[in-house]
Design an enzyme around this catalytic site. Structure first.
Site, PDB file in Angstrom:
ATOM      1  CD  GLU A 165      -8.619   0.563   7.681  1.00  0.00           C
ATOM      2  OE1 GLU A 165      -8.452  -0.437   8.415  1.00  0.00           O
ATOM      3  OE2 GLU A 165      -8.025   1.636   7.874  1.00  0.00           O
ATOM      4  CG  HIS A 225      -5.778  -2.564   8.831  1.00  0.00           C
ATOM      5  ND1 HIS A 225      -5.833  -1.195   9.013  1.00  0.00           N
ATOM      6  CD2 HIS A 225      -4.479  -2.899   9.077  1.00  0.00           C
ATOM      7  CE1 HIS A 225      -4.634  -0.748   9.333  1.00  0.00           C
ATOM      8  NE2 HIS A 225      -3.797  -1.751   9.386  1.00  0.00           N
ATOM      9  CG  ASN A 229      -8.730  -1.886  11.964  1.00  0.00           C
ATOM     10  OD1 ASN A 229      -7.768  -2.548  11.590  1.00  0.00           O
ATOM     11  ND2 ASN A 229      -9.166  -0.826  11.296  1.00  0.00           N
ATOM     12  CG  ASP A 238      -0.328  -0.569   2.475  1.00  0.00           C
ATOM     13  OD1 ASP A 238       0.916  -0.517   2.594  1.00  0.00           O
ATOM     14  OD2 ASP A 238      -1.058  -1.061   3.326  1.00  0.00           O
TER      15      ASP A 238
HETATM   16  C1  F6R Z   1       1.519  -1.704   6.103  1.00  0.00           C
HETATM   17  C2  F6R Z   1       0.181  -2.255   6.182  1.00  0.00           C
HETATM   18  C3  F6R Z   1      -0.594  -2.303   7.463  1.00  0.00           C
HETATM   19  C4  F6R Z   1       0.256  -2.621   8.686  1.00  0.00           C
HETATM   20  C5  F6R Z   1      -0.589  -2.603   9.953  1.00  0.00           C
HETATM   21  C6  F6R Z   1       0.233  -2.823  11.203  1.00  0.00           C
HETATM   22  O1  F6R Z   1       2.010  -1.758   4.799  1.00  0.00           O
HETATM   23  O2  F6R Z   1      -0.337  -2.627   5.193  1.00  0.00           O
HETATM   24  O3  F6R Z   1      -1.600  -3.276   7.328  1.00  0.00           O
HETATM   25  O4  F6R Z   1       0.860  -3.863   8.522  1.00  0.00           O
HETATM   26  O5  F6R Z   1      -1.271  -1.387  10.075  1.00  0.00           O
HETATM   27  O6  F6R Z   1       1.079  -1.745  11.394  1.00  0.00           O
HETATM   28  P1  F6R Z   1       2.231  -1.782  12.495  1.00  0.00           P
HETATM   29  O7  F6R Z   1       3.199  -2.815  12.040  1.00  0.00           O
HETATM   30  O8  F6R Z   1       2.845  -0.409  12.461  1.00  0.00           O
HETATM   31  O9  F6R Z   1       1.569  -2.115  13.783  1.00  0.00           O
END
Ligand code: F6R
Length: 243
Positions: free
Chosen positions: A143, A138, A136, A67
């Site tokens: 989401e 995701h 959450n 992303d």
């Molecule tokens: C990042 C992504 C997100 C993260 C998730 C966890 O490219 O796609 O899904 O993997 O938000 O983020 P952290 O590792 O910062 O807790």
């Protein structure tokens, strides 16, 4: 789902790096799916060390990131382009031409998303996709209430995600409210998936992903349908799984 519980973040990172390294050793022109955020930082560090010790070679590797924030220039220090170059790509010998990250400034977003998915399928699909998980549930920026059939698309970020990611920005107002993300369909087309999670804050999302019912409210729960998923957890993230 294969669940591996390790003592701490370092062990989680080492195990994930070993999986990526063996993928590259077995297939030097592997297609990697990569994530950003705090979770994979240790894994990137381990992979850079292996590269420095000449244990792995990234010359033929191709990569696709999950992303990118919508509206941020590549050069912006909060962009995922910037993150990847700083934390990984500038430290290994990957060919710049083989790096793929959605362009958050693309004029035609629909086309950008379609081309991204086409590029992935033209590459023979992702051999191994690394995922973190949001509090959450995701994955990527898919989401809650996600459409499981969607490919790469423009996403409205959830309030929880904006709040959680505000730690990287000067203020919550600076956090982009949209992102381009691989869709669940894109992620599920990967041949192998490795999901990493550490810390107490992820325990609930992990419990719902592994033991809950498969539903769009917990996007990661869809992984129960995939036939080659490895989940590597530290003890805290695995905290609710025991019972
Ligand atoms: C990042 C992504 C997100 C993260 C998730 C966890 O490219 O796609 O899904 O993997 O938000 O983020 P952290 O590792 O910062 O807790």
């Amino acid at each position: 789902m294969r669940i591996i519980v390790v003592d701490n973040y370092k062990e989680m990172s080492k195990k994930a790096a070993a999986m990526i390294a063996s993928q590259i050793i077995l297939k030097p022109n592997s297609v990697l799916g990569l994530a950003t955020g705090d979770t994979p930082l240790g894994m990137y560090k381990e992979l850079i060390e292996m590269y420095d010790m000449k244990q792995i070679d990234f010359r033929e590797v191709k990569s696709f990131n999950l992303d990118e924030y919508y509206g941020l220039e590549k050069e912006n220090s909060q962009s995922y382009h910037h993150y990847m170059i700083k934390n990984f790509f500038s430290n290994i010998n990957i060919d710049k031409e083989k790096i793929n990250i959605p362009n958050g400034k693309a004029k035609n977003i629909k086309k950008e998303c379609e081309n991204y998915d086409k590029k992935i399928s033209d590459s023979g699909n992702i051999d191994i996709q690394v995922l973190g998980i949001g509090v959450n549930g995701h994955i990527g920026f898919n989401e809650p209430s996600v459409d499981f059939k969607a490919g790469t698309h423009l996403v409205e970020l959830d309030e929880k995600t904006i709040k959680s990611n505000s730690r990287f920005f000067n203020s919550i107002e600076d956090v982009p409210t949209k992102a381009i993300s691989m869709g669940i369909k894109t992620i599920m087309n990967s041949k192998k998936i490795v999901l990493l999670a550490n810390g107490k804050g992820k325990a609930d999302a992990i419990f719902k992903t592994v033991k809950g019912k498969i539903c769009p409210e917990v996007p990661a729960s869809v992984l129960q349908f995939h036939n080659d998923v490895t989940i590597i957890l530290d003890k805290e993230a695995a905290g609710k799984l025991e019972s």
